[in-house]
Design a protein around this motif. Structure first.
Motif, PDB file in Angstrom:
ATOM      1  N   UNK A   1     -31.454  18.544   4.368  1.00 18.67           N
ATOM      2  CA  UNK A   1     -30.128  19.120   4.505  1.00 18.67           C
ATOM      3  C   UNK A   1     -30.209  20.563   4.959  1.00 18.67           C
ATOM      4  N   UNK A   2     -29.124  21.043   5.553  1.00 17.82           N
ATOM      5  CA  UNK A   2     -29.112  22.387   6.119  1.00 17.82           C
ATOM      6  C   UNK A   2     -29.323  23.459   5.054  1.00 17.82           C
ATOM      7  N   UNK A   3     -28.601  23.369   3.942  1.00 19.43           N
ATOM      8  CA  UNK A   3     -28.638  24.415   2.915  1.00 19.43           C
ATOM      9  C   UNK A   3     -30.028  24.553   2.308  1.00 19.43           C
ATOM     10  N   UNK A   4     -30.709  23.446   2.107  1.00 17.49           N
ATOM     11  CA  UNK A   4     -32.008  23.463   1.423  1.00 17.49           C
ATOM     12  C   UNK A   4     -33.180  23.762   2.349  1.00 17.49           C
ATOM     13  N   UNK A   5     -32.919  23.937   3.620  1.00 12.50           N
ATOM     14  CA  UNK A   5     -33.980  24.182   4.598  1.00 12.50           C
ATOM     15  C   UNK A   5     -34.091  25.675   4.895  1.00 12.50           C
ATOM     16  N   UNK A   6     -35.308  26.190   4.913  1.00  9.79           N
ATOM     17  CA  UNK A   6     -35.527  27.599   5.247  1.00  9.79           C
ATOM     18  C   UNK A   6     -36.090  27.710   6.660  1.00  9.79           C
ATOM     19  N   UNK A   7     -35.866  28.862   7.273  1.00 12.88           N
ATOM     20  CA  UNK A   7     -36.425  29.078   8.616  1.00 12.88           C
ATOM     21  C   UNK A   7     -37.950  29.136   8.552  1.00 12.88           C
ATOM     22  N   UNK A   8     -38.492  29.524   7.407  1.00 12.00           N
ATOM     23  CA  UNK A   8     -39.944  29.539   7.251  1.00 12.00           C
ATOM     24  C   UNK A   8     -40.504  28.125   7.342  1.00 12.00           C
ATOM     25  N   UNK A   9     -39.811  27.163   6.730  1.00  6.40           N
ATOM     26  CA  UNK A   9     -40.235  25.765   6.803  1.00  6.40           C
ATOM     27  C   UNK A   9     -40.173  25.253   8.249  1.00  6.40           C
TER      28      UNK A   9
ATOM     29  N   UNK B   1     -34.806   4.237  15.753  1.00  2.03           N
ATOM     30  CA  UNK B   1     -35.613   5.185  16.522  1.00  2.03           C
ATOM     31  C   UNK B   1     -35.161   6.621  16.312  1.00  2.03           C
ATOM     32  N   UNK B   2     -33.900   6.808  15.925  1.00  2.00           N
ATOM     33  CA  UNK B   2     -33.335   8.156  15.837  1.00  2.00           C
ATOM     34  C   UNK B   2     -32.682   8.407  14.482  1.00  2.00           C
ATOM     35  N   UNK B   3     -33.360   7.988  13.419  1.00  2.00           N
ATOM     36  CA  UNK B   3     -32.808   8.104  12.078  1.00  2.00           C
ATOM     37  C   UNK B   3     -32.453   9.548  11.728  1.00  2.00           C
ATOM     38  N   UNK B   4     -33.313  10.485  12.085  1.00  2.00           N
ATOM     39  CA  UNK B   4     -33.073  11.886  11.732  1.00  2.00           C
ATOM     40  C   UNK B   4     -31.816  12.420  12.400  1.00  2.00           C
ATOM     41  N   UNK B   5     -31.637  12.107  13.670  1.00  2.00           N
ATOM     42  CA  UNK B   5     -30.454  12.567  14.396  1.00  2.00           C
ATOM     43  C   UNK B   5     -29.191  12.001  13.766  1.00  2.00           C
ATOM     44  N   UNK B   6     -29.224  10.727  13.419  1.00  2.00           N
ATOM     45  CA  UNK B   6     -28.059  10.087  12.806  1.00  2.00           C
ATOM     46  C   UNK B   6     -27.728  10.729  11.460  1.00  2.00           C
ATOM     47  N   UNK B   7     -28.748  11.068  10.681  1.00  2.00           N
ATOM     48  CA  UNK B   7     -28.507  11.713   9.392  1.00  2.00           C
ATOM     49  C   UNK B   7     -27.811  13.054   9.575  1.00  2.00           C
ATOM     50  N   UNK B   8     -28.240  13.826  10.560  1.00  2.00           N
ATOM     51  CA  UNK B   8     -27.616  15.129  10.796  1.00  2.00           C
ATOM     52  C   UNK B   8     -26.171  14.956  11.235  1.00  2.00           C
TER      53      UNK B   8
ATOM     54  N   UNK C   1     -24.096  12.553  10.447  1.00  2.00           N
ATOM     55  CA  UNK C   1     -23.270  12.209   9.289  1.00  2.00           C
ATOM     56  C   UNK C   1     -23.142  13.380   8.310  1.00  2.00           C
ATOM     57  N   UNK C   2     -24.172  14.221   8.236  1.00  2.00           N
ATOM     58  CA  UNK C   2     -24.109  15.378   7.346  1.00  2.00           C
ATOM     59  C   UNK C   2     -23.155  16.444   7.872  1.00  2.00           C
ATOM     60  N   UNK C   3     -23.151  16.654   9.185  1.00  2.00           N
ATOM     61  CA  UNK C   3     -22.438  17.795   9.756  1.00  2.00           C
ATOM     62  C   UNK C   3     -21.018  17.479  10.214  1.00  2.00           C
ATOM     63  N   UNK C   4     -20.785  16.288  10.747  1.00  2.00           N
ATOM     64  CA  UNK C   4     -19.480  15.993  11.347  1.00  2.00           C
ATOM     65  C   UNK C   4     -18.302  16.214  10.393  1.00  2.00           C
ATOM     66  N   UNK C   5     -18.396  15.829   9.110  1.00  2.00           N
ATOM     67  CA  UNK C   5     -17.234  16.046   8.237  1.00  2.00           C
ATOM     68  C   UNK C   5     -16.820  17.507   8.114  1.00  2.00           C
ATOM     69  N   UNK C   6     -17.740  18.431   8.413  1.00  2.00           N
ATOM     70  CA  UNK C   6     -17.453  19.854   8.241  1.00  2.00           C
ATOM     71  C   UNK C   6     -17.301  20.602   9.569  1.00  2.00           C
ATOM     72  N   UNK C   7     -17.383  19.872  10.674  1.00  2.00           N
ATOM     73  CA  UNK C   7     -17.363  20.524  11.985  1.00  2.00           C
ATOM     74  C   UNK C   7     -16.235  19.938  12.828  1.00  2.00           C
TER      75      UNK C   7
END
Length: 214
Positions: free
Chosen positions: A37-45, A117-124, A126-132
């Protein structure tokens, strides 16, 4: 989760506009945002995953939010979405189907293959669209312009053949999308579970849609 490779879902001309570090940063950001998720990810990671210095990220993007807004959103909505809609349209809607069953099988197989093939893209997405709100507006516009005219022709042909009921095309499409999206999400989440039988659930979904629309 499989490693993210932009060449799997971006057109060559878009990739050629990016340098190697941008590509690595974007691939790493998509993978980690999807996982944590966006909040839990750091730029260092992201930097470690991309094998670049953290400062390199800030040469391209002012903040982590800027990385999401300036790269991932435009990439998903302005590049991946239209590119994938075109590819999906060519794969599914250029064919003539004898039966509604054949059409549903082709539609579901195409979306399932893309989701795996694109599970990660689909997760993002679904995570972002409700707020964008801007993403929602753009995706609706793309669907209306690129997809709806083609799928409407196909569905109307099955109405004319008497294979599905004479409901409005938007209603038929909404019912199909609800069932197919539910199947795709369930497959992404449960495909490694012993309780999930993808082939059986796909067939049940097709039967459910067919009976509901007859």
């Amino acid at each position: 989760m499989l490693p993210i490779k932009l060449e799997d879902f971006l057109p060559l001309e878009k990739l050629q506009e990016m340098n190697e570090k941008e590509i690595k940063i974007l691939e790493a950001a998509i993978e980690i945002f999807a996982e944590k998720g966006f909040v839990s990810t750091s730029t260092n990671e992201i930097a470690k995953k991309a094998n670049v210095a953290e400062g390199t990220i800030f040469r391209y993007f002012k903040t982590k939010k800027d990385l999401l807004k300036s790269i991932i959103k435009p990439t998903l909505v302005k590049t991946i979405a239209p590119f994938e809609m075109d590819r999906f349209s060519k794969a599914v809607f250029h064919l003539e189907y004898e039966t509604f069953d054949d059409f549903l099988k082709a539609l579901i197989k195409n979306r399932m293959d893309f989701a795996k093939k694109n599970t990660a893209v689909i997760k993002i997405i679904f995570q972002e669209i409700p707020f964008q709100d801007d993403m929602q507006v753009e995706l609706k516009r793309l669907f209306k312009e690129k997809m709806y005219p083609k799928v409407a022709v196909v569905l109307q042909s099955f109405i004319d053949k008497g294979q599905i009921s004479e409901m409005s095309v938007p209603t038929i499409l909404r019912l199909i999308i609800s069932s197919v999206v539910g199947l795709v999400i369930s497959t992404v989440v449960l495909r490694d579970s012993p309780i999930w039988d993808e082939e059986l659930e796909t067939q049940r979904t097709i039967e459910f849609i067919k009976k509901g629309l007859q």
